[in-house]
Design an enzyme around this catalytic site. Structure first.
Site, mmCIF file in Angstrom:
data_model
loop_
_atom_site.group_PDB
_atom_site.id
_atom_site.type_symbol
_atom_site.label_atom_id
_atom_site.label_comp_id
_atom_site.label_asym_id
_atom_site.label_seq_id
_atom_site.Cartn_x
_atom_site.Cartn_y
_atom_site.Cartn_z
ATOM 1 N N GLU A 195 9.158 1.745 11.440
ATOM 2 C CA GLU A 195 10.485 2.593 11.321
ATOM 3 C C GLU A 195 9.495 4.067 11.437
ATOM 4 O OE1 GLU A 195 12.005 5.542 10.246
ATOM 5 O OE2 GLU A 195 12.709 4.946 8.272
ATOM 6 N N LYS B 260 0.749 -1.014 0.023
ATOM 7 C CA LYS B 260 -0.171 -0.018 0.020
ATOM 8 C C LYS B 260 0.911 1.315 -0.045
ATOM 9 C CE LYS B 260 -1.974 3.222 1.687
ATOM 10 N NZ LYS B 260 -1.952 4.403 1.301
ATOM 11 N N CYS C 80 13.497 10.601 6.972
ATOM 12 C CA CYS C 80 13.302 10.019 8.734
ATOM 13 C C CYS C 80 14.805 10.323 9.336
ATOM 14 C CB CYS C 80 13.136 8.474 8.817
ATOM 15 S SG CYS C 80 13.806 7.574 7.500
ATOM 16 N N GLU D 245 9.536 15.836 15.503
ATOM 17 C CA GLU D 245 10.215 15.639 14.187
ATOM 18 C C GLU D 245 9.404 16.657 13.309
ATOM 19 O OE1 GLU D 245 9.100 11.951 11.633
ATOM 20 O OE2 GLU D 245 11.215 11.998 11.411
HETATM 21 P P1 NAP Z 1 1.493 8.495 7.872
HETATM 22 O O1 NAP Z 1 0.115 8.864 7.574
HETATM 23 O O2 NAP Z 1 2.058 7.877 8.820
HETATM 24 O O3 NAP Z 1 1.812 7.883 6.462
HETATM 25 C C1 NAP Z 1 2.507 6.637 6.058
HETATM 26 C C2 NAP Z 1 1.834 5.720 5.116
HETATM 27 O O4 NAP Z 1 1.009 5.088 6.063
HETATM 28 C C3 NAP Z 1 1.215 6.010 4.086
HETATM 29 O O5 NAP Z 1 1.123 5.187 3.377
HETATM 30 C C4 NAP Z 1 -0.164 6.218 4.444
HETATM 31 O O6 NAP Z 1 -1.094 6.154 3.541
HETATM 32 C C5 NAP Z 1 -0.389 5.079 5.417
HETATM 33 N N1 NAP Z 1 -1.461 5.558 6.499
HETATM 34 C C6 NAP Z 1 -2.045 6.303 7.071
HETATM 35 N N2 NAP Z 1 -3.010 5.995 7.922
HETATM 36 C C7 NAP Z 1 -3.065 4.798 7.972
HETATM 37 C C8 NAP Z 1 -3.840 4.001 8.712
HETATM 38 N N3 NAP Z 1 -4.789 4.262 9.373
HETATM 39 N N4 NAP Z 1 -3.649 2.581 8.312
HETATM 40 C C9 NAP Z 1 -2.642 2.004 7.706
HETATM 41 N N5 NAP Z 1 -1.651 2.719 6.870
HETATM 42 C C10 NAP Z 1 -2.223 4.179 7.092
HETATM 43 O O7 NAP Z 1 2.515 9.787 7.659
HETATM 44 P P2 NAP Z 1 1.865 11.151 7.001
HETATM 45 O O8 NAP Z 1 0.588 11.568 7.676
HETATM 46 O O9 NAP Z 1 1.863 11.025 5.545
HETATM 47 O O10 NAP Z 1 3.084 12.319 7.494
HETATM 48 C C11 NAP Z 1 2.986 12.752 8.942
HETATM 49 C C12 NAP Z 1 4.405 12.686 9.390
HETATM 50 O O11 NAP Z 1 4.989 11.555 9.631
HETATM 51 C C13 NAP Z 1 5.517 13.650 8.775
HETATM 52 O O12 NAP Z 1 5.430 14.848 9.318
HETATM 53 C C14 NAP Z 1 6.859 12.945 9.595
HETATM 54 O O13 NAP Z 1 7.064 13.289 10.739
HETATM 55 C C15 NAP Z 1 6.174 11.503 9.702
HETATM 56 N N6 NAP Z 1 6.619 10.424 8.424
HETATM 57 C C16 NAP Z 1 7.781 9.985 8.747
HETATM 58 C C17 NAP Z 1 8.207 9.079 7.760
HETATM 59 C C18 NAP Z 1 9.591 8.235 7.877
HETATM 60 O O14 NAP Z 1 10.243 8.032 6.905
HETATM 61 N N7 NAP Z 1 9.658 7.841 9.082
HETATM 62 C C19 NAP Z 1 7.631 9.174 6.330
HETATM 63 C C20 NAP Z 1 6.532 9.689 6.263
HETATM 64 C C21 NAP Z 1 6.114 10.571 7.493
HETATM 65 P P3 NAP Z 1 -1.622 7.664 2.852
HETATM 66 O O15 NAP Z 1 -0.320 8.510 2.725
HETATM 67 O O16 NAP Z 1 -2.444 7.157 1.792
HETATM 68 O O17 NAP Z 1 -2.559 8.225 3.983
#
Ligand code: NAP
Ligand code: MG
Length: 478
Positions: free
Chosen positions: A246, A171, A280, A379
């Site tokens: 992660e 996904k 990250c 972060e």
């Molecule tokens: P996120 O919501 O955690 O997104 C990461 C992945 O999880 C995406 O594929 C997302 O899909 C999916 N996802 C979201 N809600 C989910 C759920 N309830 N069940 C299963 N999968 C789900 O992150 P974000 O909102 O895009 O970003 C917010 C913050 O997360 C950033 O500001 C950053 O601090 C952190 N982040 C960290 C990393 C890293 O490399 N560690 C990467 C991204 C973000 P969708 O995007 O399609 O909703």
């Protein structure tokens, strides 16, 4: 328009829904993707399960290895197209997008090369017994991928799983899934059997949650936010399956007075501005020995102010951030820093001529008197660096560990004893000495401690994470 890849077919969502894909470069919709839901995830998991007891499950390690190596070649042959998709989806500079696709290919080369070299063990036991421990696949593995490095994260998560003979359901993030869909198509073209690798596009709370909660998966690999990471672990717990999480970081550079300024400054600037800080492992804190604080900050400020955010074609230091949410979030932190009277030491620039509605933010270097601001513990996921002084080694270790995260650390000093004391004192999955970040570094075991998550990816250790052992005990006495 991209389609999902389920059971070897390019398909739309069962319910037919679509999602707009917005360009971070100008804020405009440029394509659509299927809005996969529970029934699509169900079909993908079924296809993956079926492939394990038929075509894909019948591949021997050499067969898997050859296919993976062929996919690595196909990725490089299609580098221009894949980099273009990655660039449009994420707004990355073209050079960065190309480097990312090269790393993606490397994942398939590395784990393809390893697939037929995973050895078991023979264990000395009681007389009249022979014991062997063999490695087996986990089964159907779920991979939830973030938007910051879609192609790289896909390779990191999926390649070791396929190498071990699992069948994958992926996904990707709704904000950036185009390169992943195309690679899954290439996988079919090079001969991966139907169901071995499935991609369900859609929303996190729909397709993502349905996948994480699916009763017939055996493992989840997740990279993303802490909030969703906790949900993933709860979902995994419901069916007693393992997950690797992660969840980001707040990694610190620790610079001592005997450090070589030039290389440290270059790495510090790159470590926070590359990929617009959406990494990250970004080096988002700078701990600087008080005796060199002013001099170092002046030199650093000069380099930092040369950074430029622009469109991918401008190929500058960085592009826009991914979406309006991140744009507001990063700017919110910059405003908070100013409101808290943190000193703005330097700022980069947004290039002239970028589209007015693009999500471009100004790289910003702050100086803080102490480690109390949220900008030093939360972060930000943007090009925002905060520096703070420390007195001695002891205080440096205490500050380096003064966040909930523990992903990376970097130490800059010429003193050998101090290098090792610091490396051992910093709570993190990786520590760099007189350097920073791996730039791919797929050979190096990687992952977090504390709230940065658990489990390890990259390196050969990922093959252990993505498989399980079976102990076979044979009694051959009379
Ligand atoms: P996120 O919501 O955690 O997104 C990461 C992945 O999880 C995406 O594929 C997302 O899909 C999916 N996802 C979201 N809600 C989910 C759920 N309830 N069940 C299963 N999968 C789900 O992150 P974000 O909102 O895009 O970003 C917010 C913050 O997360 C950033 O500001 C950053 O601090 C952190 N982040 C960290 C990393 C890293 O490399 N560690 C990467 C991204 C973000 P969708 O995007 O399609 O909703
Ligand atoms: Mg999201």
């Amino acid at each position: 328009m991209a389609k999902m890849i389920i059971n070897g077919q390019k398909v739309n969502a069962v319910q037919g829904g679509l999602l707009d894909v917005v360009s971070p470069i100008d804020g405009k919709v440029f394509t659509e993707i299927p809005r996969g839901q529970r029934e699509d995830v169900d079909l993908a998991v079924k296809a993956a399960r079926q492939s394990l007891s038929s075509d894909w499950g019948n591949f021997d390690p050499l067969g898997r290895s050859r296919l993976m190596l062929e996919l690595g070649v196909a990725i490089l042959e299609n580098l221009d197209e894949l980099a273009d998709l990655e660039m449009k989806d994420t707004g990355k500079p073209l050079a960065t997008a190309r480097a990312d696709i090269t790393v993606l290919a490397r994942y398939f080369e590395y784990y393809g090369g390893a697939a037929d070299k995973v050895l078991g063990q023979v264990i000395p036991y009681l007389n009249d017994y022979s014991v062997q421990v063999i490695r087996e696949p986990l089964g159907v593995t779920a991979h939830i991928i973030p938007w910051n490095y879609p192609a790289q994260m896909f390779g990191r998560s999926v390649a070791p799983s396929l190498a071990m003979g699992n069948a994958c359901v992926v996904k990707p993030a709704e904000d950036a899934c185009l390169s992943i869909v195309r690679v899954a198509e290439l996988a079919l073209e090079v001969g991966f059997p139907a169901g071995a690798l499935n991609v369900v596009t859609g929303l996190g709370e729909e397709a993502g949650a349905s996948l994480a909660e699916h009763p017939d998966i055996n493992f989840i690999s997740f990279t993303g936010s802490n909030q969703v990471g906790v949900f993933i672990q709860q979902a995994a717990a419901k069916h007693a399956v393992k997950c690797v999480l992660e969840l980001g970081g707040k990694s610190a550079h620790v610079v001592f007075e005997d450090a070589k300024f030039g290389p440290a400054i270059a790495a510090i600037v790159k470590g926070i501005v590359h990929n617009t800080g959406q990494t990250c492992t970004a080096g988002s804190r700078l701990l600087l020995q008080a005796s060199i604080y002013d001099e170092f900050m002046q030199e650093l400020g000069k380099e930092f102010s040369k950074t430029r955010a622009g469109t991918p074609e401008m190929d500058l230091t960085c592009g826009p951030v991914i979406n309006k949410n991140q744009f507001d979030r990063v700017n919110g932190y910059i405003e908070k820093g100013i409101a808290q009277n943190l000193k703005v030491v330097a700022q980069g620039q947004i290039a002239d001529g970028v589209p007015a509605d693009g999500y471009f933010v100004t790289p910003t270097l702050f100086s803080a008197p102490d480690h109390t601001s949220e900008l030093l513990t939360e972060e930000i996921f943007g090009p925002v660096l905060v520096a703070v002084p420390f007195k001695d080694e002891e205080e440096a270790i205490a500050l380096a560990n003064a966040t909930d995260y523990g992903l990376l650390g970097a130490v800059w000093t010429e003193n050998g004893g101090r290098q090792m004391r610091m490396a051992k004192g910093i709570q993190a999955g990786q520590v760099y000495i007189n350097g920073f970040g791996a730039g791919g570094g797929i050979e190096l075991p990687f992952g977090g401690v504390k709230r940065s998550g658990h489990g390890r990816e990259k390196g050969l250790v990922a093959l252990e994470e993505m498989s399980t052992t079976k102990t076979i005990v044979l009694f051959h006495g009379k």
